[in-house]
Scaffold this active site. Structure first.
Site, short mmCIF file in Angstrom:
data_model
loop_
_atom_site.label_atom_id
_atom_site.label_comp_id
_atom_site.label_asym_id
_atom_site.label_seq_id
_atom_site.Cartn_x
_atom_site.Cartn_y
_atom_site.Cartn_z
N CYS A 1 -1.85 8.94 3.13
CA CYS A 1 -1.68 8.53 1.74
C CYS A 1 -2.88 8.86 0.86
O CYS A 1 -2.72 9.04 -0.35
CB CYS A 1 -1.35 7.05 1.65
SG CYS A 1 -2.55 5.99 2.49
N GLU B 1 0.89 -1.17 0.00
CA GLU B 1 0.00 0.00 0.00
C GLU B 1 0.92 1.21 0.00
O GLU B 1 1.49 1.58 1.03
CB GLU B 1 -0.92 -0.03 1.23
CG GLU B 1 -2.08 0.93 1.13
CD GLU B 1 -1.78 2.28 1.74
OE1 GLU B 1 -1.44 3.21 0.95
OE2 GLU B 1 -1.88 2.42 2.96
#
Length: 494
Positions: free
Chosen positions: A298, A264
């Site tokens: 993020c 990720e």
């Protein structure tokens, strides 16, 4: 045990805490007598909170061997028992939230309200995965008799997990929760900037009755730790939440021994604002989401592509609202945004703003450091940012909101898909046909329509292209943490 969770009369508010001694967790025991790897710094006042221990080469091998033994125990543990341990851990996380939160705030600088929210979010991953254990179904494959085929899902094996400083509880929670639910053991390597938060989280699992070796926690020289854990034949899955460059490095190491990876990685989330929308309302939503965690997450919106008919109103509104945000120490009442993680992030923000201005952008609010102690940076809005400014192609990972006018949603879509990253995107439109079109055509892992949000434990989260491999959350998570085994059975006597 890294900290005594029995509160005293002196520990009556969020300012009162004892920073714990950081240790390595190997085979169910905390190890403290190791040389220091680095200091832990409070980003709000630059004070030194403590030190991170450095694992020796023997420590890392012991952690791997412990993880191998833990896996043999845990994979044979009934799903109902695994679920019960996870539920007890979640209960302890909630019970200890007000003890963990001050340490979390001191390490990260984030506001007290933000860290309480992340602690709760971390517990929800355990809630969901502990229930999903019961739905890890196999299937029967229709076959001509007397042959019968069936497929089962089995735990992939010991996991090596690397997590970042910006979400020091929820990132470890995603990986630990998924590993435990699938029947895997896990070695966690948290970020050195926020070590105590991860250790206190790990303690909840020990106190919930997790067998020794199922969860190990190590710190050390990044290259030594990554090479030792990833290249070991004991490790069967490598997972990272972090930057694209680190993800590529770990993936290259994993390829050497043909290990699967779950990555990720970074993104550069576009926000597309259509015509005939309420610019002021969207600006308020954007400020609430963009500047939480000082923009250091993020899926933070980081490119605002606004239809020209709404552009000036949007820029004016978001600039005004951002300028009113209160920046300061996360312990201070009323503070809405804390500091950046370190001095390097301050320099990165200054460089991006300077570059954007040199390419013709306007600073409509912010653009400077706040004070001279702590890593505080003003909530910043940039207008008229051209595509050749670095901030339009490099993830800022900070409190900078670059804005650009577009003449159509097709232009916004083209710009959104022009980068090699594709993690999250946000679309605001009152045209549902257009909403459907943009949702399908955006090359990202998740799209939010008329809202700023990010998937929780019940839905998959991850990116496409350079933003990652695989998914965390939802049933899709098990694709990484388990392997499919086909069993063919000839039902006759032999």
């Amino acid at each position: 045990m890294p900290i005594d969770f029995q509160r005293t009369d002196e520990m009556t508010d969020k300012h009162q805490y004892t920073y714990p001694k950081i240790g390595l967790l190997i085979d169910g025991e905390w190890i403290y007598d190791r040389e220091a790897l680095c200091d832990v710094e409070n980003p709000s006042d630059e004070s030194i909170l403590g030190q991170v221990p450095k694992a020796t080469a023997r420590d890392l091998q012991n952690a791997l061997e412990s993880s191998a033994r833990g896996f043999e125990t845990w994979r044979k543990t009934p799903p109902t028992v695994r679920a019960a341990v996870m539920r007890r851990a979640a209960a302890l996380v909630r019970e200890r939230a007000k003890d963990i939160a001050p340490i979390f705030t001191a390490e990260s600088g984030r506001t007290y309200a933000e860290v309480l929210a992340e602690i709760e979010r971390s517990a929800t991953f355990l809630d969901w995965d502990s229930e999903e254990i019961r739905r890890l179904y196999g299937r029967i494959v229709p076959t001509d008799p007397p042959i019968q085929q069936f497929v089962v899902r089995e735990p992939v094996g010991p996991v090596a997990a690397f997590t970042p400083w910006n979400v020091p509880m929820s990132a470890p929670s995603r990986k630990i929760s998924a590993s435990l639910a699938a029947g895997c053991s896990i070695i966690l390597k948290p970020a050195e900037e926020t070590p105590a938060t991860a250790c206190l989280f790990a303690q909840c699992f020990l106190d919930a009755g997790l067998p020794k070796g199922v969860l190990n926690v190590v710190f050390g020289e990044p290259d030594e730790v990554s090479r030792t854990l990833v290249l070991s034949p004991i490790t069967r899955l490598v997972t990272l939440t972090g930057s694209i460059n680190v993800g590529k490095h770990l993936t290259r190491l994993a390829v050497e021994t043909m290990k699967p990876v779950l990555m990720e990685l970074g993104g550069h989330a576009p926000v597309i604002v259509d015509e005939n929308t309420n610019a002021d309302e969207i600006a308020q939503l954007a400020v609430n989401w963009k500047f939480r965690m000082a923009g250091q997450f993020c899926s933070a919106p980081s490119r605002f592509l606004i239809h020209r008919s709404r552009y000036e109103d949007f820029v004016s509104s978001i600039s005004e609202k951002a300028s009113k945000l209160k920046v300061g120490d996360g312990f201070t009442e009323g503070v809405q945004m804390g500091p950046l993680a370190n001095r390097r992030r301050l320099a990165a923000m200054a460089d991006l703003v300077e570059d954007a201005v040199s390419h013709g952008a306007r600073v409509t609010t912010g653009g400077k450091r706040v004070g001279n102690r702590g890593w505080f940076y003003e909530p910043t809005v940039l207008a008229d940012v051209p595509l050749d400014a670095r901030v339009m192609s490099e993830e800022p990972f900070g409190p900078i909101a670059p804005c650009m006018a577009v003449d159509s949603m097709d232009e916004a879509l083209k710009i959104s898909n022009s980068l090699s990253m594709g993690l999250a995107a946000f679309v605001f439109t009152n045209d549902m046909e257009r909403a459907d079109y943009l949702s399908r055509e955006l090359q990202v892992g998740s799209v939010a329509l008329n809202v700023f949000t990010s998937p929780g434990g019940d839905a998959p989260f991850g990116g496409v292209r350079e933003s990652g491999i695989g998914r965390e959350g939802g049933t899709e998570m098990y694709h990484s943490y388990t392997v499919a085994k086909t069993i063919a059975e000839r039902r006759v006597k032999v």
